[in-house]
Structures are given as structure tokens and as C-alpha cells.
Design a protein around this motif. Sequence first.
Motif, PDB file in Angstrom:
ATOM      1  N   VAL A   1       7.929   9.326  -9.411  1.00 56.06           N
ATOM      2  CA  VAL A   1       9.038   9.326 -10.362  1.00 56.06           C
ATOM      3  C   VAL A   1       8.828   8.253 -11.426  1.00 56.06           C
ATOM      4  CG1 VAL A   1      11.518   8.882 -10.600  1.00 56.06           C
ATOM      5  CG2 VAL A   1      10.691  10.444  -8.833  1.00 56.06           C
ATOM      6  N   ALA A   2       8.357   7.078 -11.033  1.00 57.45           N
ATOM      7  CA  ALA A   2       8.092   6.002 -12.005  1.00 57.45           C
ATOM      8  C   ALA A   2       7.037   6.443 -13.007  1.00 57.45           C
ATOM      9  CB  ALA A   2       7.644   4.738 -11.284  1.00 57.45           C
ATOM     10  N   LEU A   3       5.955   7.044 -12.533  1.00 58.61           N
ATOM     11  CA  LEU A   3       4.884   7.524 -13.403  1.00 58.61           C
ATOM     12  C   LEU A   3       5.410   8.558 -14.397  1.00 58.61           C
ATOM     13  CD1 LEU A   3       1.509   7.721 -13.427  1.00 58.61           C
ATOM     14  CD2 LEU A   3       2.105   9.964 -12.535  1.00 58.61           C
ATOM     15  N   ALA A   4       6.185   9.515 -13.894  1.00 58.34           N
ATOM     16  CA  ALA A   4       6.714  10.582 -14.748  1.00 58.34           C
ATOM     17  C   ALA A   4       7.708  10.032 -15.770  1.00 58.34           C
ATOM     18  CB  ALA A   4       7.360  11.669 -13.886  1.00 58.34           C
ATOM     19  N   LEU A   5       8.615   9.156 -15.339  1.00 55.48           N
ATOM     20  CA  LEU A   5       9.601   8.594 -16.262  1.00 55.48           C
ATOM     21  C   LEU A   5       8.940   7.749 -17.342  1.00 55.48           C
ATOM     22  CD1 LEU A   5      12.538   7.558 -13.885  1.00 55.48           C
ATOM     23  CD2 LEU A   5      12.501   9.449 -15.533  1.00 55.48           C
ATOM     24  N   GLN A   6       7.923   6.988 -16.975  1.00 50.97           N
ATOM     25  CA  GLN A   6       7.221   6.172 -17.964  1.00 50.97           C
ATOM     26  C   GLN A   6       6.569   7.056 -19.020  1.00 50.97           C
ATOM     27  OE1 GLN A   6       4.834   3.774 -15.347  1.00 50.97           O
ATOM     28  NE2 GLN A   6       6.516   2.355 -14.954  1.00 50.97           N
ATOM     29  N   ALA A   7       6.061   8.225 -18.620  1.00 52.93           N
ATOM     30  CA  ALA A   7       5.482   9.165 -19.586  1.00 52.93           C
ATOM     31  C   ALA A   7       6.550   9.676 -20.549  1.00 52.93           C
ATOM     32  CB  ALA A   7       4.825  10.337 -18.859  1.00 52.93           C
ATOM     33  N   GLY A   8       7.799   9.683 -20.089  1.00 50.47           N
ATOM     34  CA  GLY A   8       8.914  10.119 -20.919  1.00 50.47           C
ATOM     35  C   GLY A   8       9.536   9.003 -21.741  1.00 50.47           C
ATOM     36  N   GLY A   9       8.979   7.786 -21.658  1.00 44.71           N
ATOM     37  CA  GLY A   9       9.486   6.676 -22.452  1.00 44.71           C
ATOM     38  C   GLY A   9      10.374   5.704 -21.703  1.00 44.71           C
ATOM     39  N   TYR A  10      10.553   5.894 -20.417  1.00 48.23           N
ATOM     40  CA  TYR A  10      11.390   5.006 -19.610  1.00 48.23           C
ATOM     41  C   TYR A  10      10.696   3.657 -19.465  1.00 48.23           C
ATOM     42  CZ  TYR A  10      14.007   3.408 -15.467  1.00 48.23           C
ATOM     43  OH  TYR A  10      14.792   2.707 -14.583  1.00 48.23           O
ATOM     44  N   ASP A  11      11.432   2.583 -19.723  1.00 44.57           N
ATOM     45  CA  ASP A  11      10.856   1.254 -19.573  1.00 44.57           C
ATOM     46  C   ASP A  11      11.700   0.381 -18.646  1.00 44.57           C
ATOM     47  OD1 ASP A  11      13.048   0.809 -21.154  1.00 44.57           O
ATOM     48  OD2 ASP A  11      11.978  -0.225 -22.746  1.00 44.57           O
ATOM     49  N   GLY A  12      12.530   1.016 -17.838  1.00 44.61           N
ATOM     50  CA  GLY A  12      13.407   0.280 -16.934  1.00 44.61           C
ATOM     51  C   GLY A  12      12.744  -0.008 -15.605  1.00 44.61           C
ATOM     52  N   GLU A  13      13.509  -0.666 -14.754  1.00 41.17           N
ATOM     53  CA  GLU A  13      12.991  -1.044 -13.446  1.00 41.17           C
ATOM     54  C   GLU A  13      12.928   0.160 -12.508  1.00 41.17           C
ATOM     55  OE1 GLU A  13      15.784  -3.381 -10.936  1.00 41.17           O
ATOM     56  OE2 GLU A  13      17.133  -3.184 -12.640  1.00 41.17           O
ATOM     57  N   VAL A  14      12.050   0.047 -11.547  1.00 41.09           N
ATOM     58  CA  VAL A  14      11.888   1.054 -10.501  1.00 41.09           C
ATOM     59  C   VAL A  14      11.985   0.304  -9.178  1.00 41.09           C
ATOM     60  CG1 VAL A  14      10.293   2.712  -9.488  1.00 41.09           C
ATOM     61  CG2 VAL A  14      10.415   2.466 -11.960  1.00 41.09           C
ATOM     62  N   PRO A  15      12.683   0.859  -8.182  1.00 38.88           N
ATOM     63  CA  PRO A  15      12.800   0.151  -6.897  1.00 38.88           C
ATOM     64  C   PRO A  15      11.435  -0.170  -6.296  1.00 38.88           C
ATOM     65  CG  PRO A  15      14.289   2.023  -6.975  1.00 38.88           C
ATOM     66  CD  PRO A  15      13.407   2.120  -8.185  1.00 38.88           C
ATOM     67  N   THR A  16      11.320  -1.342  -5.685  1.00 43.78           N
ATOM     68  CA  THR A  16      10.111  -1.742  -4.979  1.00 43.78           C
ATOM     69  C   THR A  16      10.519  -2.380  -3.659  1.00 43.78           C
ATOM     70  OG1 THR A  16      10.116  -3.920  -6.020  1.00 43.78           O
ATOM     71  CG2 THR A  16       8.797  -2.212  -7.099  1.00 43.78           C
ATOM     72  N   GLY A  17       9.586  -2.467  -2.732  1.00 44.34           N
ATOM     73  CA  GLY A  17       9.856  -3.125  -1.466  1.00 44.34           C
ATOM     74  C   GLY A  17      10.926  -2.451  -0.633  1.00 44.34           C
ATOM     75  N   TYR A  18      11.100  -1.172  -0.797  1.00 40.34           N
ATOM     76  CA  TYR A  18      12.142  -0.432  -0.084  1.00 40.34           C
ATOM     77  C   TYR A  18      11.652  -0.017   1.296  1.00 40.34           C
ATOM     78  CZ  TYR A  18       9.112   2.844  -2.407  1.00 40.34           C
ATOM     79  OH  TYR A  18       7.994   3.468  -2.870  1.00 40.34           O
ATOM     80  N   ALA A  19      12.606   0.215   2.191  1.00 38.78           N
ATOM     81  CA  ALA A  19      12.309   0.686   3.538  1.00 38.78           C
ATOM     82  C   ALA A  19      12.243   2.214   3.540  1.00 38.78           C
ATOM     83  CB  ALA A  19      13.408   0.216   4.488  1.00 38.78           C
ATOM     84  N   LEU A  20      11.752   2.756   4.628  1.00 35.92           N
ATOM     85  CA  LEU A  20      11.684   4.216   4.747  1.00 35.92           C
ATOM     86  C   LEU A  20      13.069   4.836   4.837  1.00 35.92           C
ATOM     87  CD1 LEU A  20       8.669   4.704   7.174  1.00 35.92           C
ATOM     88  CD2 LEU A  20       8.761   5.125   4.712  1.00 35.92           C
ATOM     89  N   ARG A  21      14.031   4.083   5.289  1.00 37.77           N
ATOM     90  CA  ARG A  21      15.398   4.588   5.387  1.00 37.77           C
ATOM     91  C   ARG A  21      16.325   3.701   4.567  1.00 37.77           C
ATOM     92  NH1 ARG A  21      15.101   8.639   8.675  1.00 37.77           N
ATOM     93  NH2 ARG A  21      13.956   8.611  10.602  1.00 37.77           N
ATOM     94  N   GLY A  22      17.331   4.335   3.983  1.00 41.35           N
ATOM     95  CA  GLY A  22      18.323   3.586   3.221  1.00 41.35           C
ATOM     96  C   GLY A  22      17.806   3.180   1.850  1.00 41.35           C
ATOM     97  N   GLY A  23      18.349   2.098   1.349  1.00 42.68           N
ATOM     98  CA  GLY A  23      17.928   1.602   0.039  1.00 42.68           C
ATOM     99  C   GLY A  23      19.043   1.723  -0.984  1.00 42.68           C
ATOM    100  N   ASP A  24      18.903   0.943  -2.030  1.00 44.05           N
ATOM    101  CA  ASP A  24      19.878   0.939  -3.115  1.00 44.05           C
ATOM    102  C   ASP A  24      19.293   1.692  -4.302  1.00 44.05           C
ATOM    103  OD1 ASP A  24      21.792   0.457  -5.029  1.00 44.05           O
ATOM    104  OD2 ASP A  24      21.386  -1.687  -5.190  1.00 44.05           O
ATOM    105  N   TRP A  25      19.817   2.863  -4.558  1.00 43.78           N
ATOM    106  CA  TRP A  25      19.303   3.712  -5.639  1.00 43.78           C
ATOM    107  C   TRP A  25      20.204   3.656  -6.858  1.00 43.78           C
ATOM    108  CZ3 TRP A  25      14.489   4.819  -4.829  1.00 43.78           C
ATOM    109  CH2 TRP A  25      14.035   4.788  -3.507  1.00 43.78           C
ATOM    110  N   SER A  26      21.100   2.668  -6.923  1.00 41.94           N
ATOM    111  CA  SER A  26      21.998   2.544  -8.065  1.00 41.94           C
ATOM    112  C   SER A  26      21.243   2.223  -9.352  1.00 41.94           C
ATOM    113  CB  SER A  26      23.066   1.485  -7.802  1.00 41.94           C
ATOM    114  OG  SER A  26      22.476   0.214  -7.651  1.00 41.94           O
ATOM    115  N   VAL A  27      19.993   1.779  -9.226  1.00 41.32           N
ATOM    116  CA  VAL A  27      19.185   1.524 -10.416  1.00 41.32           C
ATOM    117  C   VAL A  27      19.089   2.784 -11.281  1.00 41.32           C
ATOM    118  CG1 VAL A  27      16.983   2.044  -9.273  1.00 41.32           C
ATOM    119  CG2 VAL A  27      17.019   0.550 -11.256  1.00 41.32           C
ATOM    120  N   LEU A  28      19.153   3.947 -10.672  1.00 38.83           N
ATOM    121  CA  LEU A  28      19.094   5.193 -11.437  1.00 38.83           C
ATOM    122  C   LEU A  28      20.294   5.326 -12.366  1.00 38.83           C
ATOM    123  CD1 LEU A  28      17.898   7.577  -8.587  1.00 38.83           C
ATOM    124  CD2 LEU A  28      16.515   6.637 -10.453  1.00 38.83           C
TER     125      LEU A  28
END
Length: 123
Positions: A32-59
Amino acid sequence: MSRIAAAALAAVGTRFRLHGRGADGLDCVGLVALALQAGGYDGEVPTGYALRGGDWSVLDRRLVRVECVEPGDVLLMAVGPGQVHLGIGTAAGFVHADAGLRRVVERPGAPPWPLIGVWRMGE
């Protein structure tokens, strides 16, 4: 075709790698980060996330939540209890990093998992 969908489709065949962000492998967030960057997105992408859960409010901070999926949209899906998965909508279905198949694939049709949300790059 949207630049985001085109970038996701260009990644089909790339090997799966947890926390992968480049040619050596991608996971769903890396795709998703790769695809969004191709579309001009320059915002943050989640890192260091676990396999379960996570905060996706960055979207919500940089993308616009929408109701219907169009090519290039970001899909957040519930694939299991507490486990989410990201993909990019395409004209034929969606592209995602499939851990079971160990590569990025395009899957035809609607996702087999419940959609939690759909986001689009703002104008």
C-alpha cells in the motif's frame, strides 16, 4: 487507470516479506505504501506493527474515507479475530500481499473478508 492501481499491479509477483518495503519483498503495508507513493502520497505509513491489532487511524489523517471501492482505493479488511489486512482496489478486484502464497497477487472480485474501511487519495 489510476497511478495507485497501476503501481499495485506492477508489484504483482513480488515476494512476500513481513515488514517488507521494496524489491526484496513486500507485506500488505509495504504494498500500500509503494502504491500510494506512486500516486503522490507523501504521508506516514505505519511501521513496527504487530500481526494483530494496530492503529490504522493514520489512514484517516491523509486519505478520504469512501463507501464504494474504485481502482486505486485502499482497502482495510478483517481477516481474523483482531487481524487486519490491506489491499489496493483494481478494476478486476484487488491486489494484496498474500502471506500464504508468499507473493503479491491480484485477486479477482470482491475481497472474501469483511471490509472495515475504504480510503481514497484526496483531490
